[in-house]
Structures are given as C-alpha cells and as structure tokens.
Motif scaffolding. Structure first.
Motif, mmCIF file in Angstrom:
data_model
loop_
_atom_site.group_PDB
_atom_site.id
_atom_site.type_symbol
_atom_site.label_atom_id
_atom_site.label_comp_id
_atom_site.label_asym_id
_atom_site.label_seq_id
_atom_site.Cartn_x
_atom_site.Cartn_y
_atom_site.Cartn_z
ATOM 1 N N TYR A 1 0.801 -1.220 0.000
ATOM 2 C CA TYR A 1 0.000 0.000 0.000
ATOM 3 C C TYR A 1 0.842 1.284 0.000
ATOM 4 O O TYR A 1 0.385 2.316 0.444
ATOM 5 C CB TYR A 1 -0.975 -0.013 1.179
ATOM 6 N N THR A 2 2.102 1.167 -0.461
ATOM 7 C CA THR A 2 2.940 2.367 -0.567
ATOM 8 C C THR A 2 3.439 2.487 -1.996
ATOM 9 O O THR A 2 4.000 1.531 -2.539
ATOM 10 C CB THR A 2 4.144 2.276 0.408
ATOM 11 N N ARG A 3 3.209 3.659 -2.587
ATOM 12 C CA ARG A 3 3.641 3.850 -3.969
ATOM 13 C C ARG A 3 5.074 4.346 -4.035
ATOM 14 O O ARG A 3 5.859 3.927 -4.842
ATOM 15 C CB ARG A 3 2.711 4.819 -4.688
ATOM 16 N N GLU A 4 5.409 5.277 -3.162
ATOM 17 C CA GLU A 4 6.770 5.787 -3.144
ATOM 18 C C GLU A 4 7.163 6.175 -1.723
ATOM 19 O O GLU A 4 6.298 6.407 -0.881
ATOM 20 C CB GLU A 4 6.913 6.992 -4.073
ATOM 21 N N GLY A 5 8.459 6.183 -1.519
ATOM 22 C CA GLY A 5 8.933 6.582 -0.195
ATOM 23 C C GLY A 5 9.605 5.436 0.537
ATOM 24 O O GLY A 5 10.375 4.683 -0.046
ATOM 25 N N THR A 6 9.208 5.292 1.778
ATOM 26 C CA THR A 6 9.957 4.396 2.657
ATOM 27 C C THR A 6 9.047 3.459 3.433
ATOM 28 O O THR A 6 7.942 3.834 3.808
ATOM 29 C CB THR A 6 10.688 5.263 3.718
ATOM 30 N N VAL A 7 9.544 2.264 3.657
ATOM 31 C CA VAL A 7 8.907 1.350 4.600
ATOM 32 C C VAL A 7 9.964 1.068 5.657
ATOM 33 O O VAL A 7 11.096 0.735 5.311
ATOM 34 C CB VAL A 7 8.486 0.039 3.910
ATOM 35 N N SER A 8 9.627 1.270 6.915
ATOM 36 C CA SER A 8 10.675 1.033 7.908
ATOM 37 C C SER A 8 10.201 0.104 9.010
ATOM 38 O O SER A 8 9.029 0.103 9.382
ATOM 39 C CB SER A 8 11.155 2.350 8.490
ATOM 40 N N LEU A 9 11.140 -0.699 9.451
ATOM 41 C CA LEU A 9 10.873 -1.627 10.559
ATOM 42 C C LEU A 9 11.807 -1.237 11.689
ATOM 43 O O LEU A 9 13.026 -1.204 11.502
ATOM 44 C CB LEU A 9 11.164 -3.060 10.116
ATOM 45 N N SER A 10 11.228 -0.886 12.824
ATOM 46 C CA SER A 10 12.124 -0.588 13.946
ATOM 47 C C SER A 10 11.733 -1.479 15.113
ATOM 48 O O SER A 10 10.549 -1.727 15.357
ATOM 49 C CB SER A 10 12.066 0.902 14.285
ATOM 50 N N ILE A 11 12.747 -2.002 15.772
ATOM 51 C CA ILE A 11 12.480 -2.961 16.853
ATOM 52 C C ILE A 11 13.126 -2.481 18.137
ATOM 53 O O ILE A 11 14.301 -2.107 18.139
ATOM 54 C CB ILE A 11 13.027 -4.357 16.488
ATOM 55 N N GLN A 12 12.317 -2.481 19.172
ATOM 56 C CA GLN A 12 12.837 -2.075 20.460
ATOM 57 C C GLN A 12 12.450 -3.071 21.539
ATOM 58 O O GLN A 12 11.544 -3.873 21.322
ATOM 59 C CB GLN A 12 12.243 -0.733 20.833
ATOM 60 N N CYS A 13 13.102 -2.973 22.650
ATOM 61 C CA CYS A 13 12.857 -3.990 23.654
ATOM 62 C C CYS A 13 12.800 -3.340 25.030
ATOM 63 O O CYS A 13 13.674 -2.552 25.381
ATOM 64 C CB CYS A 13 13.995 -4.975 23.545
ATOM 65 N N GLU A 14 11.717 -3.621 25.759
ATOM 66 C CA GLU A 14 11.642 -3.109 27.136
ATOM 67 C C GLU A 14 11.736 -4.322 28.053
ATOM 68 O O GLU A 14 10.926 -5.231 27.951
ATOM 69 C CB GLU A 14 10.276 -2.439 27.376
ATOM 70 N N LYS A 15 12.744 -4.308 28.902
ATOM 71 C CA LYS A 15 12.906 -5.466 29.809
ATOM 72 C C LYS A 15 11.905 -5.361 30.947
ATOM 73 O O LYS A 15 11.669 -4.289 31.488
ATOM 74 C CB LYS A 15 14.319 -5.493 30.367
ATOM 75 N N ARG A 16 11.310 -6.501 31.283
ATOM 76 C CA ARG A 16 10.341 -6.540 32.377
ATOM 77 C C ARG A 16 10.779 -7.560 33.411
ATOM 78 O O ARG A 16 11.576 -8.432 33.090
ATOM 79 C CB ARG A 16 8.975 -6.956 31.824
ATOM 80 N N PRO A 17 10.201 -7.487 34.611
ATOM 81 C CA PRO A 17 10.629 -8.473 35.613
ATOM 82 C C PRO A 17 10.280 -9.894 35.170
ATOM 83 O O PRO A 17 9.382 -10.078 34.336
ATOM 84 C CB PRO A 17 9.818 -8.089 36.859
ATOM 85 N N GLY A 18 10.981 -10.867 35.711
ATOM 86 C CA GLY A 18 10.687 -12.268 35.400
ATOM 87 C C GLY A 18 11.326 -12.718 34.105
ATOM 88 O O GLY A 18 10.839 -13.655 33.459
ATOM 89 N N GLY A 19 12.388 -12.035 33.675
ATOM 90 C CA GLY A 19 13.105 -12.451 32.464
ATOM 91 C C GLY A 19 12.276 -12.314 31.200
ATOM 92 O O GLY A 19 12.438 -13.087 30.250
ATOM 93 N N VAL A 20 11.382 -11.338 31.197
ATOM 94 C CA VAL A 20 10.528 -11.153 30.019
ATOM 95 C C VAL A 20 10.949 -9.878 29.275
ATOM 96 O O VAL A 20 11.276 -8.868 29.898
ATOM 97 C CB VAL A 20 9.037 -11.042 30.435
ATOM 98 N N ALA A 21 10.974 -9.981 27.961
ATOM 99 C CA ALA A 21 11.262 -8.795 27.145
ATOM 100 C C ALA A 21 9.991 -8.436 26.390
ATOM 101 O O ALA A 21 9.400 -9.302 25.728
ATOM 102 C CB ALA A 21 12.377 -9.093 26.167
ATOM 103 N N ASN A 22 9.570 -7.181 26.504
ATOM 104 C CA ASN A 22 8.418 -6.751 25.711
ATOM 105 C C ASN A 22 8.988 -6.174 24.421
ATOM 106 O O ASN A 22 9.536 -5.082 24.410
ATOM 107 C CB ASN A 22 7.627 -5.701 26.484
ATOM 108 N N VAL A 23 8.898 -6.955 23.356
ATOM 109 C CA VAL A 23 9.512 -6.508 22.107
ATOM 110 C C VAL A 23 8.488 -5.671 21.328
ATOM 111 O O VAL A 23 7.353 -6.097 21.130
ATOM 112 C CB VAL A 23 9.991 -7.705 21.262
ATOM 113 N N VAL A 24 8.912 -4.450 20.968
ATOM 114 C CA VAL A 24 8.000 -3.542 20.267
ATOM 115 C C VAL A 24 8.477 -3.391 18.814
ATOM 116 O O VAL A 24 9.568 -2.896 18.571
ATOM 117 C CB VAL A 24 7.970 -2.155 20.943
#
Ligand code: ADP
Length: 891
Positions: free
Chosen positions: A332-355
């Motif tokens: 659904y994009t004719r011109e320009g950019t598609v970007s994927l950015s990945i971030q991670c918030e560490k939570r208690p209990g050895g869990v990562a909330n990956v965004v």
C-alpha cells in the motif's frame, strides 16, 4: 396423553421452568383432588369443599390453557397469585387454622412459588407467602371466631393426610428434578463428545486439505522457477513470472483460510521455541527487501542494540505477523519508505516486551475505516485498493495471533500520508547477551532470473531425497541442479532404507506422509539400521504439513531440519548449505553481491521512547528545556498583514510587539488545523511508541484542542489531554506529564493523573494595557478606553478552563504589580509546590524582571523561578507590560 407429557418433559426444547410448572402444578392438582375426596369422607364444611372444588377446577383450566397457548410464564404467575392470595387464606380459615392442614400447605407453597415464578418476581412471591402466613396467624390469634374449627380427631386426620400428601409431592418433585439433572448431564456429555469428534474430523480435513493443495503447488512453483532460471524468451519469462506470483497468491490464500478456520474453532496452538533474534530478522528482511526494491521503495531497518540475542516465542507465527504487516506496507505504498524498527523493554521475570513498529509513507487509512481493519474478509477503501491483491484476512489473523501471544497491536494512520503499525509481543529471554549492531545477512535472491547463481556448489556431496510423489522428487532435483550435488531419489521409506545400505548420504530430505512406512518411521529405522551407512546423517523433513505444531513434532522426533512445501530453490539451497559438512562445500564468490546491496539499508538508530509528551508553542516552555526534556512542541500560527508565521519559530514576540506599535497593524493567532496536527503526530511517532499531547484549554478562543482530538482519531497511540490552561500553566502540566513518562508510567496512568494535576495549577496574568485585549476581540474597545483613563489593570485568570477576569487593580504600574504578587502568593503560601514558578511575560525589561523576582522572594521561596517570554500568540492577545505567575499546589 402420558406419552405426550413424558415427551414434553424430557425434550431439550422444553425450558426447565416449563417442565417444573407442569410437574408441580399437575402434582398439586392430583394431590388436591385426593384431599377433596378425603374432605368429603371426613365431612368437611360445605364452604371448604366448595373452595377446594373451585380451586381444583381453576387449576386444571389454567394448566391446560397456558400449555395450549404457550403462556407458561404467565400461568406460573396466575397459579402463584391464586395459591397465595386465595387458596391458602380460604383453606386456613375454613380448615381449622393452626389446628388443621393449612400450615403444612404454607410450607409447600414456598417451593411452589419459587419453582413457578421467574426472576426477581420470585423473591417477591416468596415474600408474599411469608407475609400471608403471618397475616393469617395474626388474624386467627386475635379473632379466633373467624375460624371454622375442627374436632380434635378431624384435625389430626386432616393434618396427617396433608402431611403425607405434601411429603409425597416434595419427594416426587425432587425425584423429577434429579432425573432431569442426570438426563441433561448425560446429554451434555454426549454432545461434547460429538463436538470433539466433529472438531477432530474438521481438523483432519483441514490438515489433509492443506497437505493436498501444497503438493501440486510445490510442483507448479518449483518447475516454474526452473523456467525462470532458463534462458527463455521474454514472453515466456513474463508468463512464468505471472505463474509465480499467482502460485504464491494461491498459497497465501490457502494458508490464510486455514489459519482463520483454526482461529475460529479455537485450535490455533502456539508453539514457543527458543530462537535467534538476528537470524529471524535476517530471514524476514531477506524475504522482503527485493519486493520493496522492485517497487522503488527504501526499506529501513533499525534494531535496538540491546535486543536480547535469543528469545522464546512462536518464531513461525511472529515471522508471519511481521511479514504480513510489512508486506501490506510495501503493497500500500507507492513511493517513499517502509521502515521496521524494533525495540525492547525489559520486564521483571526475564521477560522482554519486544516492540515492532512498521511505518510506511503509503496511501494511509481513512479514519472511518479504522474500526474494520482487523475484521476478517474486510478490505477497507476498496475503491482505491481494487487493483491491489488481497483477501482482507491478513490483519484479522495478525490481530488474533498477537492477542493470543498476550501482545497488542495498534495503528496510527494519516490518510494519503502513511501508516504505522505498532506491535508489542512479550517473550521470555533465553540469552540476555545483546544483539548489538544488527547487520542483516543475505544469501541473495535466487529467484531473480538474471541474477541467479547457485550460492555454493558441492560436487562431491551425495544426498538422498525421499518422496512418494514423482513430481516433488523432480522439483528438488531440478532446483538443486546448479549446486552440482549428486542426488539419489527414493519413492518410499523402504526403498530409502535399501539405498542407505549401499551409499552414505550426509544429508537426506524426507517427506512425512508416505504409504507403508512414513517419514518418521523411516527416520527411526535408519538411526538403528543394521549395516546402514546413514545412522549419523542429517535428516531434513521436507513436507506439505504446515504449522508450528508440525514443526515441533519433527523436532521432537529427531529431524535435523524442516522445510515446508512449496519450497523455493533458495530455501533448499540454504538448508542444504546448513546441513552439509563444510569440507564438501565450495562457496561461490558471487554470494557476496546481493548481500552488499542489502547492507545499504539505512539505519535510523534512534531509540524510540515508550511515551512521549507533546504540547503547543502556546504552552510557553523555555525552548532548551523542552528540547532537553524531549517534549515535542507544535507551533501555533500568527497571521499578520505580512503573512502567516509559525509561532516562536518564524516570528518572535518582541518583533511582533514592535510591529503592533502601529495602531492599524493587525495580528491574529490561529491554532494548527487537523492536518498540521496529523503531520505533527506522525512525525513524533517516529520517536515514540505512544504520545500524550497536552493541549491548550478547549474553552479558550482559537483553541487547538478540538483539531488535536480530531487528528488523534487517526492514531491509536496518540492521546489528547485538555490542559484546561494556557501559557506556562499548560507548560507545567506538560512538565509533570513528562516526569511521569520518564518514571515509566503508562499512558493510562499519566492521563488519569493529569485530570487531577490540572486542578492544582494556578494560571493568572496582570495586564498592563487592555488595548490588546480589545484588538484581539476579547473585550469591547470602550472598556479598554475607560480602564486606561482610570488606571485600571485587570487580572486575567483561568477558571475551569475558561479565561475570565479576576480582580481589578487600580493605581500606578508598580503599586499594581506589588499588589498582584502579594495577593497571588499570600493565599497559597503553605499550599504551593515550591519546586518551580513560571513568571511568563510580554515586553518586560531585565531590570523589571529582577524587581519582580525580589518581590516574589519576599513572600515565597521557590527552588526555581523561570522568567519565560510569552509566545507571540499569547503576546498578541495581552500586549506589553503583561506578566503572570504560574505555579502548582502541592499534592
Ligand atoms: P488485504 O489482503 O486486503 O491486504 P489485510 O487484512 O492485510 O487484507 O488488510 C486489510 C485492509 O487494511 C487492506 O485491504 C487495506 O485497505 C488496509 N491496509 C492494511 N495495511 C495497510 C497499510 N500499510 N496502508 C494502507 N492500508 C492498509
């Protein structure tokens, strides 16, 4: 008749209360009829006999009519009314009162009404029975003459007969209810078994359908790939390319429909496995960069270096989610950019909330389409998208998968400008080691006809492919031809085992479902085969059985790899390369070619924050403070005869005041419109996953709050808070929200807190010259003239979001300022939050500022006093010589 009644009572179509009605009322009628005969025998009074007779007739009639006209509920109420208000009192007074049978019938009536009346009315009727019993007993006690008395003998006989009658009725009612309960339970168990059986059959049907469809598609796509590799005419190449895309489309359709049916029947099971985050990302990016490049789009990838190297989650489904959303962005994009950015918030209990945020500069989604985005088979804006292939299933599946993983998906979109999907998935951390600077690895795109080179050769390697379908064998042989590997084939598990006695194959590709001996059995046999040469070989399942549960099964059974049909040359090559001993492999130098190109992806390298606070230029925050705190500022506009200027950026208060010296000069302020807000939010969302926008009070003239709210409807991650203030009062709220965001508070927590904090803020100004208010249309011109003549200086105060006139101060400028500061600060002395005070001013000299500071410190000592020049938008409304004290109360 008996049969019919029984049928009625056990039929599942008959509601429980109808059955109870029939049983209790029939039993009551039968027993009352018996009591009637008994009463004749013991010579009861005519009055009692007639009352009982009429009751029995009414009972029969009511039951018959109610059943016939299907008015059972009404019947229950009529009978209960009759019993409570007529039968019981008449029976009581004509049957000897407490020395008769009626008390026993009173007891039974509690059961009768509670079974025959539904809902809240039931409680009312139980209350009626109790009330009626008390009334009868009381009247009989005080007026014993009203009772028809029995002889002692009759009283005893009557009483025992009723006791037995009621006892039998209770026993029969309970027995009946128990029977119904057991009957219904057996029926439910049987139905559950039938449903399970149907589910099993459906499951089997879907998995075999998937298998059956994948097998021919494997042949079509595989052989077609061979055509694409050959040196054929342009027309043939074009046809083959079309077959390729149609084949893939068909495949994704089959996958989507199967997934959807699995989800709908609650059979979508997740299989969490430990996986390498870098490898998974490379796979996704390798798959999509070519598609983006072919459309002339730039694919940007930005992975936070602190993303753990190994996580536990359903890798297959996470890939499916990301590929689906990225694919849409490219589609659904004719011109320009598609970007994927990945971030991670560490939570208690050895869990990562990956965004994961997937943003594009594409066609965007209309606000009114947003609610339907995740609805199955719903394609939004069909008119515009009709040329783009799609089924409308992708996002519905994505949403279900994300929900099932305990995650969240949100969308922000500006129609015609672009869309951002933000997906959060919590996953267990297996290896804490940070991924570091992520560089996608590429093995190139072997599907590109011109660019095709086998990524390696292995002429010394001898491999075995086992499949009962000849076409599949042919496809694998052809797809691996360029690698020069020696390929033997076997059409069954038996034949394969025979070949393994003669030849040692370092790698075996094995189908699963084969007649006689399936792939799993064959694997178990070859590991212990007497005289077998392949006990240590790598065995890869090459199967049309899709799904992460199948993958888990193959892993458990001891396969070394898993490839799903239809398989591409690229996948086959990669898997073979992974499994072959290094000494047998000769790596082609061309392999680096495409990898180099893909490294050219731009890296955005700026960590997105979970929550960002934004506000408007009229919030009068010091520019460097806003920058340091990372508060996004949206400029208002000042419109003069010279043109339109962005508040604070293109026009500055002093210049504007100078311009306004000319009495004919006109300047008005304007809040940014919806589109400007949308662009601003879209821009800010490149830096944050969520935005809390603190807007100027919605109740002042030229407020931007409504436009902000309208624009925020396009963004699921943008929330607008009406500050109910302006100038630095609004700024104080933004600072407080920012403090909470930095402390890790969620959007919901911040919004909730702001509703309270804004009531603690004081915003007021003392105005020197009311001309400006008049010129801005805030007050009539006459008033400003009069005020000047009498040296009146009004105070402007924000009250519940509205700008209003406060006190009037009369006198010289200095005495008025003194009074204003004293009045303002005296009343709040002990309540004030002393951390910060804004003195926001228009056209006040440094010397005057020093004087104001000294006066303030005489009353209250603040940790910080910030002298802040008001934005031009504020200046234009209040004029030079204006200043305000803006501060907060303590919590
Ligand atoms: P489809 O197979 O039609 O792409 P999806 O469920 O994947 O189905 O998407 C549903 C609809 O959402 C699409 O038809 C399209 O109109 C809209 N959509 C999805 N992603 C985007 C995007 N990145 N930009 C604009 N519109 C999109």
């Amino acid at each position: 008749m008996m049969k019919k009644t029984r049928q009625f009572l056990i039929s599942p179509a008959t509601p429980l209360y109808e059955r109870c009605f029939v049983v209790t009322s029939l039993l009551a009628t039968i027993v009352l009829s018996l009591v009637f005969i008994w009463d004749i025998c013991i010579g009861e009074s005519f009055l009692k006999l007639s009352a009982l007779g009429v009751t029995i007739v009414i009972l029969w009639l009511t039951i018959g009519l109610c059943l016939r006209f299907k008015k059972v509920e009404l019947g229950g109420i009529i009978l209960s009314v009759g019993v409570v208000f007529f039968v019981l009192p008449i029976e009581f007074f004509t049957g000897g009162g407490v020395y008769g049978c009626t008390p026993i019938w009173f007891a039974y009536s509690f059961l009768f009404v509670s079974v025959n009346v539904k809902g809240k009315l039931r409680f009312v009727f139980v209350g009626f029975v109790a009330a009626m019993a008390i009334a009868c007993y009381t009247i009989a006690y005080y007026h014993p003459k009203l009772l028809t008395t029995h002889t002692v003998g009759i009283a005893y006989l009557d009483s025992i007969a009723s006791l037995i009658g009621v006892g039998v009725m209770l026993w029969l009612t309970m027995a009946f209810l128990m029977k119904i309960f057991i009957f219904e339970r057996n029926r439910a168990e049987k139905q559950a078994e039938e449903i399970n059986e149907m589910n099993r059959a459906q499951s089997h049907f879907f998995s075999s359908m998937s298998h059956e469809i994948r097998t021919p598609i494997n042949t079509i796509i595989g052989l077609n790939e061979m055509i694409l590799r050959e040196d054929v005419s342009k027309e043939v190449a074009e046809d083959a390319a079309n077959i390729q895309s149609a084949g893939r489309m068909l495949l994704s359709l089959v996958n989507d429909i199967l997934d959807m049916s699995k989800i709908e029947s609650g059979r979508m099971d997740l299989t969490p496995v430990a996986y390498h985050t870098g490898d998974m990302l490379s796979e996704i990016v390798n798959m999509l960069w070519k598609r983006a490049k072919d459309k002339g789009l730039e694919l940007k990838v930005d992975v936070a270096p602190d993303l753990p190297g190994e996580l536990k989650g359903d890798e297959v489904r996470i890939k499916q989610i990301l590929i689906n959303v990225l694919n849409n962005s490219i589609k659904y994009t004719r011109e320009g950019t598609v970007s994927l950015s990945i971030q991670c918030e560490k939570r208690p209990g050895g869990v990562a909330n990956v965004v994961y945020s997937i943003a594009d500069t594409g066609i965007g989604i209309k606000q009114e389409s947003m609610p339907y985005l995740f609805t199955a088979f719903k394609r939004v804006d069909e008119e515009k998208n009709r040329h783009i292939e799609g089924t409308g299933l992708g996002l519905a599946i994505v949403k279900q998968l994300v929900d099932q993983m305990g995650g969240r998906i949100t969308v922000n979109s500006v129609y015609t400008k672009g869309t951002t999907f933000i997906i959060e998935i919590p996953q267990l951390i297996i290896d804490e080691t940070a991924l570091g600077e992520y560089k996608p690895q590429s093995h190139g795109d072997v599907l590109n006809r011109q660019a095709y080179h086998a990524s390696f050769t292995a002429p010394e390697a001898h491999i075995l492919v086992v499949d009962d379908n000849v076409s599949n064998l042919m496809v694998v042989e052809k797809l691996l031809r360029e690698t020069k590997v020696q390929i033997d084939t076997a059409r069954s598990g038996r034949e394969a085992l025979e070949k393994m006695i003669q030849t040692e194959y370092p790698v075996i590709f094995m189908d699963h479902l084969m007649p006689e001996m399936d792939g799993i059995e064959c694997l178990h046999e070859l590991r212990v085969q007497m005289g077998g040469l392949c006990k240590e070989s790598k065995v890869v399942a090459l199967t049309a059985n899709a799904g992460s549960e199948m993958r888990a099964l193959y892993e458990k059974e001891g396969f070394d790899g898993y490839l799903l049909k239809p398989v591409s040359g690229d996948q086959l090559e990669k898997e073979l390369y992974r499994q072959l001993p290094r000494e047998l492999v000769i790596v082609d130098e061309n392999q680096g070619e495409i990898a180099e190109e893909s490294v050219a992806w731009m890296h955005m390298r700026k960590k997105k924050v979970p929550v960002m606070i934004t506000t408007e230029s009229v919030a009068d925050l010091p520019a460097d403070e806003a920058r340091d705190l990372n508060i996004g500022i949206l400029p208002h506009q000042v419109i003069t005869d010279e043109g339109k200027f962005d508040d604070g950026e293109e026009i500055e208060a002093r210049g504007l005041i100078a311009y306004m010296q000319d009495p004919n000069a006109k300047a008005v302020t304007a809040a940014p419109d919806v589109e400007t807000h949308e662009n601003f939010f879209a821009d800010m969302l490149t830096q944050a996953n969520n935005i809390v926008h603190i807007s100027i009070s919605s109740r002042v003239a030229h407020s931007g709050c409504i436009a902000a709210r309208e624009a925020a409807r396009s963004f699921e991650n943008v929330n607008v808070v009406d500050s109910r203030h302006l100038s630095s009062g609004q700024g104080l709220l933004a600072i407080e929200a920012n403090r909470m965001a930095n402390a890790g508070c969620s959007v919901e927590e911040i919004i909730k807190a702001m509703a309270v904090v804004r009531t603690r803020i004081h915003s007021s100004f003392i105005v020197d010259d009311m001309d400006y208010l008049a010129r801005a249309g805030q007050i009539p011109k006459r008033v400003s003239g009069l005020a000047k003549a009498f040296m009146i200086h009004p105070e402007i105060v924000m009250k519940r979001g509205k700008m209003g006139l406060g006190r009037f101060y009369i006198g010289s400028r200095e005495s008025v300022w003194k009074k204003y500061i004293r009045t303002c600060l005296r009343q709040i002395k002990n309540k004030a939050d002393r951390r910060i005070l804004f003195v926001t001013f228009v056209g006040i000299t440094t010397k005057e500022q020093e004087w104001i500071k000294n006066r303030i410190e005489k009353h209250v000592k603040f940790d910080r006093i910030i002298f802040q020049k008001a934005s031009p938008a504020i200046a234009v409304n209040s004029g030079p010589g204006t200043f305000g004290l803006l501060f907060m109360d303590k919590e």
